[in-house]
Design a protein around this motif. Structure first.
Motif, PDB file in Angstrom:
ATOM      1  N   SER A 146       0.872  -1.150   0.019  1.00 19.89           N
ATOM      2  CA  SER A 146       0.148  -0.066   0.115  1.00 19.89           C
ATOM      3  C   SER A 146       0.811   1.406  -0.113  1.00 19.89           C
ATOM      4  O   SER A 146       1.872   1.398   0.659  1.00 19.89           O
ATOM      5  N   THR A 183      -3.742   5.478   2.958  1.00 25.79           N
ATOM      6  CA  THR A 183      -3.705   5.312   1.529  1.00 25.79           C
ATOM      7  C   THR A 183      -4.626   6.409   0.619  1.00 25.79           C
ATOM      8  O   THR A 183      -4.716   6.677  -0.436  1.00 25.79           O
ATOM      9  N   ARG A 184      -5.228   7.203   1.660  1.00 28.99           N
ATOM     10  CA  ARG A 184      -6.166   8.318   1.123  1.00 28.99           C
ATOM     11  C   ARG A 184      -5.858   9.624   1.711  1.00 28.99           C
ATOM     12  O   ARG A 184      -6.761  10.509   2.084  1.00 28.99           O
ATOM     13  N   PHE A 241     -11.316  -1.478  15.618  1.00 29.80           N
ATOM     14  CA  PHE A 241     -10.905  -2.000  14.016  1.00 29.80           C
ATOM     15  C   PHE A 241      -9.640  -1.670  13.732  1.00 29.80           C
ATOM     16  O   PHE A 241      -9.016  -1.672  12.392  1.00 29.80           O
ATOM     17  N   TYR A 257      -0.107  -3.203  11.874  1.00 33.52           N
ATOM     18  CA  TYR A 257      -0.090  -2.633  10.531  1.00 33.52           C
ATOM     19  C   TYR A 257       0.044  -1.031  10.280  1.00 33.52           C
ATOM     20  O   TYR A 257      -0.449  -0.258  11.280  1.00 33.52           O
ATOM     21  N   VAL A 312      -4.876   5.622  12.659  1.00 35.89           N
ATOM     22  CA  VAL A 312      -5.500   6.226  11.464  1.00 35.89           C
ATOM     23  C   VAL A 312      -6.422   7.495  11.726  1.00 35.89           C
ATOM     24  O   VAL A 312      -6.529   7.867  12.866  1.00 35.89           O
ATOM     25  N   ARG A 358     -15.881   1.435   7.495  1.00 43.02           N
ATOM     26  CA  ARG A 358     -15.611   1.265   8.812  1.00 43.02           C
ATOM     27  C   ARG A 358     -15.592   2.674   9.763  1.00 43.02           C
ATOM     28  O   ARG A 358     -16.481   2.566  10.558  1.00 43.02           O
ATOM     29  N   ARG A 396       1.683  -5.432   3.890  1.00 39.49           N
ATOM     30  CA  ARG A 396       0.915  -6.466   4.977  1.00 39.49           C
ATOM     31  C   ARG A 396       1.796  -7.691   5.279  1.00 39.49           C
ATOM     32  O   ARG A 396       1.520  -8.208   6.460  1.00 39.49           O
TER      33      ARG A 396
HETATM   34  C1  ANZ Z   1      -7.697   7.534   5.742  1.00 41.04           C
HETATM   35  C2  ANZ Z   1      -8.748   7.019   4.915  1.00 41.04           C
HETATM   36  C3  ANZ Z   1      -9.748   7.565   4.000  1.00 41.04           C
HETATM   37  C4  ANZ Z   1      -8.578   5.903   4.703  1.00 41.04           C
HETATM   38  C5  ANZ Z   1     -10.392   6.966   3.205  1.00 41.04           C
HETATM   39  C6  ANZ Z   1      -9.174   4.979   3.793  1.00 41.04           C
HETATM   40  C7  ANZ Z   1     -10.067   5.425   3.200  1.00 41.04           C
HETATM   41  P1  ANZ Z   1      -4.884  -0.774   2.948  1.00 41.04           P
HETATM   42  O1  ANZ Z   1      -5.428  -0.402   1.560  1.00 41.04           O
HETATM   43  O2  ANZ Z   1      -5.421  -1.993   3.389  1.00 41.04           O
HETATM   44  O3  ANZ Z   1      -3.265  -0.374   3.194  1.00 41.04           O
HETATM   45  N1  ANZ Z   1      -5.403   1.991   8.080  1.00 41.04           N
HETATM   46  C8  ANZ Z   1      -4.061   2.135   8.189  1.00 41.04           C
HETATM   47  N2  ANZ Z   1      -3.558   1.516   9.262  1.00 41.04           N
HETATM   48  C9  ANZ Z   1      -4.571   0.789   9.824  1.00 41.04           C
HETATM   49  C10 ANZ Z   1      -4.497  -0.114  10.814  1.00 41.04           C
HETATM   50  N3  ANZ Z   1      -3.260  -0.320  11.634  1.00 41.04           N
HETATM   51  N4  ANZ Z   1      -5.808  -0.714  11.403  1.00 41.04           N
HETATM   52  C11 ANZ Z   1      -6.565  -0.281  10.687  1.00 41.04           C
HETATM   53  N5  ANZ Z   1      -7.013   0.377   9.345  1.00 41.04           N
HETATM   54  C12 ANZ Z   1      -5.629   0.975   9.192  1.00 41.04           C
HETATM   55  O4  ANZ Z   1      -5.766   0.274   3.892  1.00 41.04           O
HETATM   56  C13 ANZ Z   1      -5.124   1.745   4.156  1.00 41.04           C
HETATM   57  C14 ANZ Z   1      -6.091   2.408   4.968  1.00 41.04           C
HETATM   58  O5  ANZ Z   1      -6.560   1.723   6.066  1.00 41.04           O
HETATM   59  C15 ANZ Z   1      -5.656   3.617   5.465  1.00 41.04           C
HETATM   60  O6  ANZ Z   1      -6.097   4.910   4.730  1.00 41.04           O
HETATM   61  C16 ANZ Z   1      -6.235   3.845   6.796  1.00 41.04           C
HETATM   62  O7  ANZ Z   1      -7.442   4.587   6.515  1.00 41.04           O
HETATM   63  C17 ANZ Z   1      -6.447   2.533   7.486  1.00 41.04           C
HETATM   64  F1  ANZ Z   1     -11.500   7.584   2.466  1.00 41.04           F
HETATM   65  O8  ANZ Z   1      -6.611   6.554   5.829  1.00 41.04           O
HETATM   66  B1  ANZ Z   1      -7.049   5.310   5.448  1.00 41.04           B
END
Ligand code: ANZ
Ligand code: ZN
Length: 851
Positions: free
Chosen positions: A230, A254-255, A332, A337, A342, A351, A424
């Motif tokens: 990611s 990631t966003r 959650f 990770y 977050v 979520r 991951r």
């Molecule tokens: C803000 C955000 C906004 C996110 C949005 C997602 C959507 P992948 O793709 O699986 O890498 N994340 C980061 N670390 C985490 C953790 N330790 N436990 C649970 N969730 C975690 O997913 C990355 C996204 O999962 C990250 O991007 C974070 O939420 C969440 F519209 O940040 B995101």
């Protein structure tokens, strides 16, 4: 022998040919052969005691391929061995009081016998069992090489601890949170464990997948997701008030494009901040404890209710000093990770939305779905698709992608964050507190620390005199085994009593099959002769771990300089399962039903009855054969009854190989009849024929199309299609009136069934007075001229004058048409030795020869 036996008798034929192949070492692979090399491998079995139908199907497919490639002139390596370490042997030891080694070796002997009865073309001279010192000793040497190269390390990490049995449990031994034997609630304990640095190769293992064109898309995707790369932004939220040591919370996203949609910050229950706060907050401590108990496996996290604990802390938005966000501990968020923390964007993450609705947090739209673009976000379904950024200051109007880049650029230039990649994939914990595995070859010395066992003292063998009457690791409580002197300083020291995860054993066995010197694990040059494995065949259950670990070991050994290959398996095929319906009786509310074996049931069109009481049983769905559902058909009695070839034939013919194969009595009987039909056709061979070949054009066309088609089908592992083509040919042979053409077709038919029903093929081949074994005969080659349906009559001119006409197969290539024209006697007469200046070919019409 006269007209031949009426029926094919597998009882006599099977053993005759199996002995012959053995005696002649027919399937021994010669590493120094000048022929092109092909390595065909099926995943080696765990020696559970008996072969099951899944094995039969798997090995039959590989066998057809191996025999086919041999007949095509390749030097084929098709080995077999035993993945012989692991828990079931220790369980047997505990339950039956037998020694794991004795139990395993007995099982191997049984299963080897069963495999031999199926006539598989294995090179038995290379057989290996991972539980023998002459295998695992070399594995220990490889472990030491990896240790020296910095690919192995020790780290404290959590294990499943059974507080009643005082033992570490494997994940499979934890059932619903309890120890499988004691039933006690399992605890997490920290132990020093060994790890292999698979993450060092994460990028390489990921990009390597692109090259694996011969792998199913599905498996590549599974590996890709498992590695889980990611890309995003890691940045800090400043806390308004310091919490103990903590001034900042680092998050990974990631966003980053959604940063103006943030409405809260959340950390994992095990996050250092949460741990610190919990020290003087009993309520938070209780909440965190509950999060740990309910599990943090990805699947559980997805399904369970999103819950949080408001810490009361506030975090400052990095792009707006006046904007403060609440800080939660949430169930959650996983500690293992990213950063374990977050920021939540409810409008664009499901979520986060569930969480925000529950705790009544703001939900602000920052990505337009094309319709709505106002900040107010209604509904309970997050929008995660592409779109234009809205309500986001300098980002407004950008695409999601451009906005991500813009935020990362700004964070980096202002110094509050950094573009980052998160994986991951975790390092591979290889320590097992078990007896029946490869001893980890190190010694712990109080003065010197961890000392590798010198290579000349390998193998470190398992002690034989162990007991399983008490739980725990028998190596640890053995009276003498672990007490040794330090190889460095000579003082009293302790052997490592952990053994290696059995996945290590299966991570390099394909190398040892290819090359088996005594003094080292393998010879790189000899391995290079064979690898990569041309076709690997096995179950989809190994799509992730085994294949990833094997790819990792191969890379690691290459990295160390022991090997020249990076990808071990060029092509991978995952076969479907063998299935059967189930028979059961309900035992009433809350009780598990009783299942019955097909052996104890009589099935008719309207249902099934249990033989012992004559009462009906329920006929259930057709599902994978499994012991728990008792819907298993043991291959051995089937081989007794029908012979190896009918069983092999059935495995190949009834379903496409990637699909499930429903076992049925009718199916195997059908195969038996078809085997007999091939036999009868073989008997039609007419030994004293005269006359001209090429008369029965229909037969010859069918024959050559069958040859071309079967060849293609086997190459593509489409065995069921190959079988169907063989039967089209069989019918044409039965109808043919031309004994000479029929003989040609019968010979080719036998060659084509030889990989599938090898015993019958050898038997019939011998009766034909053919030379040598059919296993050594050459695969037939299709003659292109018979591959087209219609014939064309062409005019042949010499200097523009018609001199002959010829009937050829329609669509014949120009060069072949020209060759036929020039071969005409009449034409040759007119050419009369003159130099040919030019030949004009109009396909299917005319050849003009200019002299
Ligand atoms: C803000 C955000 C906004 C996110 C949005 C997602 C959507 P992948 O793709 O699986 O890498 N994340 C980061 N670390 C985490 C953790 N330790 N436990 C649970 N969730 C975690 O997913 C990355 C996204 O999962 C990250 O991007 C974070 O939420 C969440 F519209 O940040 B995101
Ligand atoms: Zn020492």
């Amino acid at each position: 022998m006269t007209a031949g036996t009426e029926r094919f008798n597998p009882l006599a034929a099977d053993t005759r040919w199996q002995k012959k192949w053995d005696a002649e070492a027919t399937f021994q692979a010669d590493s120094s052969s000048g022929k092109p090399k092909k390595y065909i491998l099926e995943m080696f079995p765990y020696p559970s005691g008996r072969i099951h139908m899944g094995h039969v199907r798997n090995y039959t497919m590989g066998d057809v391929l191996a025999r086919f490639e041999r007949m095509r002139g390749n030097e084929v390596l098709h080995p077999m061995g035993w993945d012989a370490f692991g828990m079931p042997a220790e369980n047997a030891a505990m339950e039956k009081g037998v020694h794991p080694g004795g139990w395993t070796r007995q099982n191997i002997a049984n299963m080897r016998g069963q495999l031999k009865r199926l006539g598989f073309a294995f090179d038995w001279s290379r057989e290996l069992a991972t539980c023998e010192p002459d295998y695992y000793g070399h594995e220990q040497a490889l472990f030491l090489d990896m240790l020296a190269a910095g690919l192995v390390y020790r780290k404290e990490s959590a294990v499943n601890w059974d507080p009643v049995d005082h033992t570490v449990l494997a994940n499979e031994q934890v059932i619903d949170g309890r120890g499988w034997r004691s039933g006690a609630l399992v605890e997490k304990r920290k132990l020093n464990q060994w790890f292999l640095k698979i993450t060092q190769f994460a990028d390489d293992l990921l990009s390597g997948l692109d090259e694996l064109k011969g792998w199913p898309e599905k498996v590549r995707t599974m590996q890709e997701n498992w590695i889980g790369k990611s890309q995003g932004l890691t940045f800090g939220f400043a806390l308004v008030e310091k919490a103990g040591e903590h001034q900042n919370i680092d998050v990974f996203s990631t966003r980053p494009d959604t940063i103006y949609g943030a409405s809260f910050v959340a950390v994992a229950a095990d996050h250092p901040l949460a741990l610190a706060l919990a020290q003087d907050n009993a309520e938070l401590a209780a909440f965190a404890e509950e999060c740990r108990r309910t599990g943090t496996a990805a699947a559980e996290v997805e399904t369970q209710e999103k819950r949080g604990f408001d810490t009361g802390l506030k975090a400052v938005h990095p792009l707006d000093p006046n904007w403060q966000l609440p800080v939660y501990v949430a169930n959650f968020v996983l500690m293992g990770y990213g950063t374990g923390a977050v920021f939540g964007v409810p409008a664009h993450d499901q979520r986060d939305l569930d969480f925000a609705r529950k705790y009544d947090l703001p939900v602000r739209r920052v990505v337009s779905d094309g319709d709505a673009s106002d900040a107010q976000f209604d509904g309970n379904e997050a929008y995660t698709g592409p779109g234009t950024i809205v309500n986001s200051e300098f980002l407004t109007g950008m695409t999601v992608q451009d906005a991500q880049k813009a935020v990362i650029d700004r964070a980096e230039s202002e110094g509050w964050g950094k573009g980052s990649t998160v994986w991951r994939l975790r390092d591979w914990g290889i320590s097992r507190q078990r007896y029946w595995g490869t001893p980890i070859p190190v010694i712990h010395c109080d003065s010197c620390g961890v000392v590798p066992v010198p290579k000349d003292q390998l193998p470190v063998t398992l002690p034989e005199d162990v007991s399983f009457d008490v739980p725990g690791n028998p190596l640890d409580r053995h009276p003498t085994w672990k007490h040794v002197d330090c190889p460095q300083c000579g003082k009293t020291a302790r052997r490592e009593t952990d053994t290696l995860d059995t996945f290590a054993d299966s991570s390099w066995y394909f190398l040892r099959f290819a090359s088996q010197p005594d003094d080292k694990p393998f010879d790189a040059a000899e391995v290079a002769q064979w690898l990569p494995v041309g076709q690997y065949i096995g179950g989809i259950e190994h799509a992730i771990l085994h294949l990833l670990y094997a790819r990792f070991w191969t890379r690691a050994l290459k990295h160390i300089g022991l090997l020249d290959v990076a990808e071990p398996f060029e092509s991978l095929f995952t076969q479907g399962m063998v299935t059967h319906e189930t028979y059961s009786r309900d035992k009433g509310e809350g009780l598990k039903p009783d299942f019955f074996s097909p052996d104890d049931v009589t099935r008719s069109a309207d249902g099934a009855i249990l033989d012992s009481d004559g009462q009906p049983v329920e006929v259930g769905r057709v599902i994978k054969m499994s012991k728990s559902k008792k819907n298993v058909i043991d291959p051995e009695p089937i081989v007794d009854q029908y012979g190896a070839d009918a069983v092999r034939w059935f495995m190949l013919s009834d379903s496409p190989p990637e699909r499930d194969l429903p076992w049925s009595e009718a199916g195997i009987e059908g195969s038996w009849r078809l085997v007999q039909r091939v036999w009868r056709i073989a008997q039609m061979l007419d030994k004293d024929v005269a006359g001209e070949a090429g008369q029965d054009k229909d037969l010859l066309r069918t024959l050559h199309k069958a040859i071309a088609g079967v060849t293609e089908d086997i190459e593509a592992l489409a065995f069921n299609k190959a079988v169907a083509r063989i039967f089209t040919l069989a019918t044409a042979i039965e109808k043919s009136q031309s004994s000479i053409d029929r003989n040609t077709a019968i010979r080719a038919l036998l060659l084509m069934v030889a990989p599938m029903t090898p015993h019958l093929a050898e038997e019939a081949w011998m009766e034909m007075d053919a030379d040598g074994l059919i296993a050594n005969a050459a695969w037939p080659v299709a003659d292109a001229k018979w591959l087209v349906d219609d014939e064309a009559t062409i005019a042949i001119q010499v200097k523009g004058k018609l001199r002959d006409t010829l009937t050829i197969a329609k669509g014949l290539p120009k060069d072949e048409t020209e060759a036929l024209a020039l071969a005409s006697e009449k034409v040759q007469r007119f050419i009369d030795g003159a130099t040919i200046r030019k030949v004009i070919v109009v396909p299917d019409r005319l050849v003009n020869i200019v002299i």
